[in-house]
Write a protein that holds these residues in place. Structure first.
Motif, mmCIF file in Angstrom:
data_model
loop_
_atom_site.group_PDB
_atom_site.id
_atom_site.type_symbol
_atom_site.label_atom_id
_atom_site.label_comp_id
_atom_site.label_asym_id
_atom_site.label_seq_id
_atom_site.Cartn_x
_atom_site.Cartn_y
_atom_site.Cartn_z
ATOM 1 N N LEU A 194 49.936 28.484 29.284
ATOM 2 C CA LEU A 194 49.590 27.822 30.527
ATOM 3 C C LEU A 194 48.294 28.395 31.108
ATOM 4 N N PRO A 195 47.186 27.641 31.091
ATOM 5 C CA PRO A 195 45.986 28.081 31.818
ATOM 6 C C PRO A 195 46.244 27.974 33.321
ATOM 7 N N VAL A 196 45.873 29.009 34.061
ATOM 8 C CA VAL A 196 46.138 29.056 35.500
ATOM 9 C C VAL A 196 44.813 29.109 36.262
ATOM 10 N N THR A 197 44.656 28.194 37.188
ATOM 11 C CA THR A 197 43.452 28.139 38.019
ATOM 12 C C THR A 197 43.578 29.106 39.179
ATOM 13 N N LYS A 198 42.600 30.000 39.298
ATOM 14 C CA LYS A 198 42.570 30.943 40.409
ATOM 15 C C LYS A 198 41.621 30.424 41.478
ATOM 16 N N ARG A 199 42.100 30.411 42.720
ATOM 17 C CA ARG A 199 41.322 29.912 43.841
ATOM 18 C C ARG A 199 41.318 30.960 44.955
ATOM 19 N N GLY A 200 40.142 31.235 45.463
ATOM 20 C CA GLY A 200 40.014 32.210 46.544
ATOM 21 C C GLY A 200 38.578 32.370 46.930
ATOM 22 N N CYS A 201 38.291 33.434 47.685
ATOM 23 C CA CYS A 201 36.919 33.664 48.099
ATOM 24 C C CYS A 201 36.670 35.136 48.349
ATOM 25 N N LEU A 202 35.397 35.481 48.288
ATOM 26 C CA LEU A 202 34.919 36.793 48.672
ATOM 27 C C LEU A 202 33.987 36.594 49.870
ATOM 28 N N VAL A 203 34.313 37.235 50.981
ATOM 29 C CA VAL A 203 33.521 37.113 52.194
ATOM 30 C C VAL A 203 32.657 38.354 52.334
ATOM 31 N N LEU A 204 31.351 38.142 52.514
ATOM 32 C CA LEU A 204 30.406 39.246 52.684
ATOM 33 C C LEU A 204 29.784 39.159 54.055
ATOM 34 N N ALA A 205 29.669 40.309 54.725
ATOM 35 C CA ALA A 205 29.084 40.347 56.051
ATOM 36 C C ALA A 205 28.336 41.658 56.237
ATOM 37 N N ARG A 206 27.372 41.636 57.147
ATOM 38 C CA ARG A 206 26.596 42.841 57.476
ATOM 39 C C ARG A 206 26.842 43.238 58.918
ATOM 40 N N ARG A 207 26.893 44.529 59.156
ATOM 41 C CA ARG A 207 27.041 45.022 60.514
ATOM 42 C C ARG A 207 25.734 44.820 61.280
#
Length: 229
Positions: free
Chosen positions: A216-229
């Protein structure tokens, strides 16, 4: 709702999650490797790993470990296996001085908190001016191929609202999203382990795996949030 951590009561589930990802990941580097690359590209020398667990980021970032990377986690059990400087503490009350770090990382951990905002404010506090935050989150419709037998529960820091939550504290964010078949589960035992790693009780995971056709191929869904101080 917050995802209740079980790292002290069931550390093997956490370790299983890491083994499943490493074993069945296809055609892509791990999230920790990706974050490590970004940290190196940013030229940071002082990194705080919030929710460090047993040190996956340290393993991916040997150039900074052990002196340039510090870990913090609420789990005493996981911290015992962490190889570098680490401290047991609450993400909402970090035991570090203001502006102590060039970067702060939170890999799939803010969903354990009833309200992620205090932890985000603490991360901002300990960052030096211009310091970098990297926080990852999983989508509510992650692993859609398993929808007939399992769906992840909504949490307080899903990928759907994570950018807005970080933006509330940091003012501006950059978002990297992923949506691709990144893991192939070769048999029902692998499907069972994948579900256990995602907090499905073991008996239920075994039963659900029996209704899934593998590989079973599994689709991964998400995100990486980048921010600066």
């Amino acid at each position: 709702m917050a995802l209740t951590p079980d790292y002290d009561s069931d550390p093997e589930r956490f370790r299983l999650a890491g083994r499943v990802t490493r074993k069945y990941l296809i055609g892509a580097r791990s999230l920790h490797d990706h974050i490590a690359s970004k940290l190196l590209d940013a030229g940071v020398s002082r990194v705080l790993d919030i929710g460090c667990g047993e040190g996956a980021l340290s393993a991916a970032l040997p150039a900074l470990a052990p002196l340039g990377l510090a870990g913090v986690d609420a789990s005493a059990t996981l911290l015992r296996a962490h190889p570098g400087p680490r401290v047991q503490a609450d993400a909402g009350r970090l035991p570090f001085r203001d502006e102590a770090f060039d970067a702060a990382v939170a890999v799939n951990m803010l969903y354990h908190l009833d309200d992620p905002r205090p932890a985000l404010r603490e991360a901002r506090r300990v960052l030096a001016p211009g310091g970098l935050l990297l926080a990852s989150a999983i989508c509510r419709n992650d692993s859609p191929e398993l929808a007939p037998v399992w769906r992840p529960e909504p949490t307080t820091f899903d990928a759907e609202e994570a950018p807005d939550l970080v933006c509330e504290v940091f003012g501006e964010v950059e978002v990297e999203r992923w949506d691709a078949p990144l893991i192939t589960l070769p048999d029902r035992a692998a499907v069972r382990d994948y579900l256990i790693a995602r907090h499905v009780p073991r008996a239920e995971a075994a039963e659900a795996a029996g209704h899934v056709r593998a590989p079973l191929p599994v689709t991964k869904r998400g995100c990486l949030v980048l921010a600066r101080r």
